[in-house]
Design a protein around this motif. Sequence first.
Motif, PDB file in Angstrom:
ATOM      1  N   ASP A 100       5.875   8.074   1.908  1.00 33.84           N
ATOM      2  CA  ASP A 100       4.828   7.980   3.003  1.00 33.84           C
ATOM      3  C   ASP A 100       5.486   7.484   4.299  1.00 33.84           C
ATOM      4  N   GLU A 101       5.040   8.356   5.437  1.00 36.34           N
ATOM      5  CA  GLU A 101       5.419   7.783   6.624  1.00 36.34           C
ATOM      6  C   GLU A 101       4.696   6.751   7.055  1.00 36.34           C
TER       7      GLU A 101
ATOM      8  N   ARG B  62       9.921   3.016  12.335  1.00 35.11           N
ATOM      9  CA  ARG B  62       9.095   4.146  11.986  1.00 35.11           C
ATOM     10  C   ARG B  62      10.082   4.849  11.062  1.00 35.11           C
ATOM     11  N   GLY B  63       9.525   5.136   9.814  1.00 32.05           N
ATOM     12  CA  GLY B  63      10.241   6.052   8.718  1.00 32.05           C
ATOM     13  C   GLY B  63       9.372   6.371   7.550  1.00 32.05           C
ATOM     14  N   LEU B  64      10.393   6.924   6.453  1.00 36.55           N
ATOM     15  CA  LEU B  64       9.466   7.148   5.265  1.00 36.55           C
ATOM     16  C   LEU B  64       9.985   6.232   4.353  1.00 36.55           C
TER      17      LEU B  64
ATOM     18  N   ARG C 121      13.529   4.414   4.861  1.00 36.77           N
ATOM     19  CA  ARG C 121      14.384   5.343   5.526  1.00 36.77           C
ATOM     20  C   ARG C 121      13.870   5.393   7.131  1.00 36.77           C
ATOM     21  N   VAL C 122      14.818   4.753   7.816  1.00 37.16           N
ATOM     22  CA  VAL C 122      14.329   4.777   9.378  1.00 37.16           C
ATOM     23  C   VAL C 122      14.566   5.775  10.106  1.00 37.16           C
ATOM     24  N   SER C 123      13.831   6.184  10.944  1.00 34.19           N
ATOM     25  CA  SER C 123      14.034   7.290  11.817  1.00 34.19           C
ATOM     26  C   SER C 123      14.037   6.832  13.208  1.00 34.19           C
TER      27      SER C 123
ATOM     28  N   THR D 193       0.693  -1.151   0.212  1.00 32.86           N
ATOM     29  CA  THR D 193      -0.151   0.162   0.003  1.00 32.86           C
ATOM     30  C   THR D 193       0.828   1.372   0.196  1.00 32.86           C
ATOM     31  N   ALA D 194       2.010   1.160   0.385  1.00 28.77           N
ATOM     32  CA  ALA D 194       2.790   2.736   0.678  1.00 28.77           C
ATOM     33  C   ALA D 194       3.374   3.094  -0.762  1.00 28.77           C
TER      34      ALA D 194
END
Length: 197
Positions: free
Chosen positions: A84-85, A174-176, A189-191, A79-80
Amino acid sequence: MVIRRMSQVSENRFFGMRRGGTHACIGVLCALITGACDRGANESTKPNAANGAAEALPADLFLKVEPAGARGVLEVKRTAKAGDEIVVRGRIGGSKSPFVEGRAMFTLTDLSLPPCNANPEDKCPTPWDYCCEPADRIMTHSLTAEIADAHGAIIRHGLEGAGGLKPLAEVTLRGLAASSERNGRFVLRVSQIHCVK
């Protein structure tokens, strides 16, 4: 006299051969010792996230509380879109070395994909490689997680061992979505990271 000269020549050849053989043996022994020392040096200097991870990785990378709204890897990939976050939960694995050495990257697999040790009769020594599953199924059920610096470059530091990260660890990220597909892989891309278990 001739016999004695011949004997002297033979004796010299004999000892010459022995010296040559001895030198060859010493050479082989040195090569083995050097190889062993090299392996030891590589092991001691191998990038290890536990060494210097605090300086190399963002200070707020690891969360004590799991972010809400985590979805599975399969659903996220389905789906992403890029940008997208995302909050996604999965298990570190998908190959014998799910962590990229010297880079803040690893592979995350969907929890629905059973690792080899889910089968008690499977004695695979590296159950996080999912070798009991077809390669295309592993690809479908996995994504690439990476951590970049402020300039967008992937941090040059391995993650294994940092914050409790290890193969088969269950984590929430969590990331983009950096790209929906790159070389057949979904890249996140992990935050922030939360280690579930």
